[in-house]
Design a protein around this motif. Structure first.
Motif, short mmCIF file in Angstrom:
data_model
loop_
_atom_site.label_atom_id
_atom_site.label_comp_id
_atom_site.label_asym_id
_atom_site.label_seq_id
_atom_site.Cartn_x
_atom_site.Cartn_y
_atom_site.Cartn_z
N THR A 41 1.00 -1.17 0.04
CA THR A 41 0.03 0.05 0.06
C THR A 41 0.77 1.10 -0.02
OG1 THR A 41 -1.91 -1.17 1.20
CG2 THR A 41 -1.77 1.05 1.24
N VAL A 42 0.42 2.27 -0.98
CA VAL A 42 1.54 3.42 -1.04
C VAL A 42 0.51 4.54 -0.12
CG1 VAL A 42 2.24 2.88 -3.17
CG2 VAL A 42 0.32 4.26 -3.19
N VAL A 43 -0.64 4.41 0.09
CA VAL A 43 -1.36 5.22 1.11
C VAL A 43 -2.55 4.85 1.44
CG1 VAL A 43 -2.50 6.60 -0.86
CG2 VAL A 43 -2.20 7.69 1.40
N GLU A 44 -2.86 4.82 2.57
CA GLU A 44 -4.12 4.20 3.35
C GLU A 44 -5.35 5.16 2.91
OE1 GLU A 44 -3.84 3.70 7.60
OE2 GLU A 44 -2.21 2.00 7.41
N ALA A 45 -6.27 4.50 2.41
CA ALA A 45 -7.72 5.03 2.20
C ALA A 45 -8.82 3.95 2.24
CB ALA A 45 -7.49 5.45 0.54
N ALA A 46 -9.94 4.60 2.54
CA ALA A 46 -11.06 3.56 2.56
C ALA A 46 -11.87 3.30 1.12
CB ALA A 46 -12.00 4.26 3.52
N SER A 47 -11.73 2.14 0.48
CA SER A 47 -12.47 2.00 -0.63
C SER A 47 -12.03 2.76 -1.83
CB SER A 47 -13.67 1.74 -0.56
OG SER A 47 -14.07 0.32 0.34
N THR A 56 -0.36 16.83 -15.32
CA THR A 56 0.85 17.22 -15.32
C THR A 56 1.51 17.31 -13.80
OG1 THR A 56 0.03 19.33 -14.78
CG2 THR A 56 0.70 18.82 -17.04
N LEU A 57 0.66 17.00 -12.50
CA LEU A 57 1.10 17.08 -11.49
C LEU A 57 1.51 15.71 -10.96
CD1 LEU A 57 -0.90 20.02 -9.92
CD2 LEU A 57 1.63 20.18 -10.82
N ASP A 58 2.04 15.70 -9.80
CA ASP A 58 2.29 14.21 -9.23
C ASP A 58 1.18 13.93 -7.93
OD1 ASP A 58 4.38 12.85 -10.32
OD2 ASP A 58 6.06 13.68 -9.18
N VAL A 59 0.03 14.16 -8.68
CA VAL A 59 -1.28 13.97 -7.77
C VAL A 59 -2.23 13.06 -8.35
CG1 VAL A 59 -3.24 15.37 -7.00
CG2 VAL A 59 -0.81 16.46 -7.04
N TYR A 73 -4.46 12.78 -3.46
CA TYR A 73 -3.04 12.45 -2.67
C TYR A 73 -1.87 12.85 -3.79
CZ TYR A 73 -6.44 9.30 -0.33
OH TYR A 73 -7.61 8.96 0.39
N ARG A 74 -0.89 13.19 -3.03
CA ARG A 74 0.29 13.88 -3.79
C ARG A 74 1.37 12.89 -3.47
NH1 ARG A 74 3.59 18.95 -1.37
NH2 ARG A 74 3.58 17.62 0.37
N TYR A 81 2.54 8.20 -1.18
CA TYR A 81 1.76 9.33 -1.43
C TYR A 81 1.29 9.71 0.07
CZ TYR A 81 1.47 8.35 -6.19
OH TYR A 81 1.99 8.08 -7.73
N GLU A 82 0.72 10.86 -0.07
CA GLU A 82 0.08 11.58 1.32
C GLU A 82 -1.17 12.21 0.83
OE1 GLU A 82 2.49 14.43 3.20
OE2 GLU A 82 2.27 15.83 1.38
N PRO A 83 -2.06 12.24 1.84
CA PRO A 83 -3.45 13.25 1.38
C PRO A 83 -2.91 14.54 1.02
CG PRO A 83 -3.66 11.80 3.31
CD PRO A 83 -2.36 11.81 3.01
#
Length: 344
Positions: A41-47, A56-59, A73-74, A81-83
């Motif tokens: 998992t790269v970032v925790e998230a609900a479903s 163009t952005l890393d988002v 998420y960035r 990644y982070e929120p």
């Protein structure tokens, strides 16, 4: 090749902990290979059932389907990644996100209540204001009990237009955007109970629409006046079973073939684009190699298929000449996968 994987978490009866990372072949290659590896998992998230990327952005943006939220998420590292900013509330069971070509708005389609919500995006990729578009009305009143709207997908079209599918009410709706407003310009009605789900815009100028309930692919195009109409329809393939439901529709790299996933019989239908793009011919119906093929993606000569109920992703080789997928060449366990997105 690195791919982000959306999936269902325990709140939606799944096992994913958030957005995952899948490596297919060489991690730094532009094309996928048959050797698959799930990196966690790269970032925790609900479903986060659907994920899509800023151009163009890393988002990336995810539908938190059970929570009826959209969140950005960035990327902050090679595989982390982070929120990014605050989440935005939308309708029930959001299932798809489109980032407009100008990257200033998202289009969110909500299966649960049929809402289509647009969300502003600032210069850093954070989410801003939101607005609802006009609701769909049933074009088949009086055909029985009252039906429930189920908006499912949005596709950007040339000329500042967007098409959306209304699965519950058998419509493809066309919108004009620009000058600070979005306006509904036309609704194309498909046969009763067909259930239009996902679409592919083809370079020939045709829009291909896969129907979840009737397991067909419809060809739509505008006439000389710009009015959209149905040109033809084709079954996904011969040998489908009662209760089957179509899911994703994806084109081959050259646009000569389309691949339609079918849940239930767990198959992939292959259709060849004919004429000027106005006709489709079924070529084959093959085993998908997974259970409940929710999503698939063509990457070069490889077809990657996400098995939502078998908790895995399979890689199949594509015959360049016939377009038909061969046997499964690679497989890896992935928790409740529902969406595959190439990562930067």
């Amino acid at each position: 090749m690195r791919l982000l994987v959306g999936g269902y978490s325990p709140d939606m009866e799944g096992t994913a902990a958030g957005i995952g990372l899948l490596v297919a072949g060489d991690a730094d290659a532009a094309l996928a290979g048959a050797t698959l590896s799930f990196r966690g998992t790269v970032v925790e998230a609900a479903s986060p059932s659907w994920i899509t990327a800023h151009p163009t952005l890393d988002v990336v943006y995810a539908t938190l389907e059970g929570e009826a939220m959209i969140r950005a998420y960035r990327r902050i590292g090679e595989s982390a990644y982070e929120p990014w900013g605050e989440p935005v509330a939308v309708g029930e069971l959001p299932c798809h996100i489109l980032v407009t070509p100008t990257a200033d708005r998202l289009w969110v389609t909500c299966w649960g209540d049929g809402r289509i919500v647009t969300i502003g995006v600032d210069a850093t990729g954070r989410l801003r204001d939101s607005a609802d578009l006009p609701a769909a009305e049933d074009p088949y009143p009086g055909f029985g009990e009252e039906r429930t709207p189920h908006a499912h997908q949005s596709v950007a079209l040339p000329g500042a237009r967007v098409a959306t599918t209304e699965m519950g009410l058998d419509q493809v709706r066309f919108w004009r955007t620009g000058l600070g407003e979005t306006r509904l310009v036309q609704e194309v009605v498909l046969p009763f109970g067909s259930g239009p789900r996902h679409m592919v815009w083809h370079p020939s100028g045709h829009l291909y629409v896969i129907t979840e309930l009737s397991c067909e692919v419809y060809v739509l195009a505008p006439d000389a006046t710009g009015t959209w109409r149905i040109l033809s329809a084709s079954a996904i393939g011969a040998g489908l079973m009662p209760g089957d439901g179509a899911a994703e529709l994806a084109p081959s790299r050259d646009g000569e073939f389309l691949y339609g996933g079918v849940r239930g019989s767990n198959t992939i239908g292959v259709l060849r684009v004919r004429g000027a793009g106005d006709r489709l011919d079924p070529v084959a119906l093959v085993e998908s190699g997974v259970v409940w093929p929710r999503h698939h993606r063509v990457v070069g000569d490889t077809l990657l298929v996400a098995g939502q109920h078998s908790d895995d992703v399979a890689a199949m080789s594509l015959d360049i000449r016939t377009g038909v997928p061969g046997r499964v060449r690679g497989r890896v366990e992935v928790p409740s996968p529902t969406c595959l997105l190439p990562a930067r």
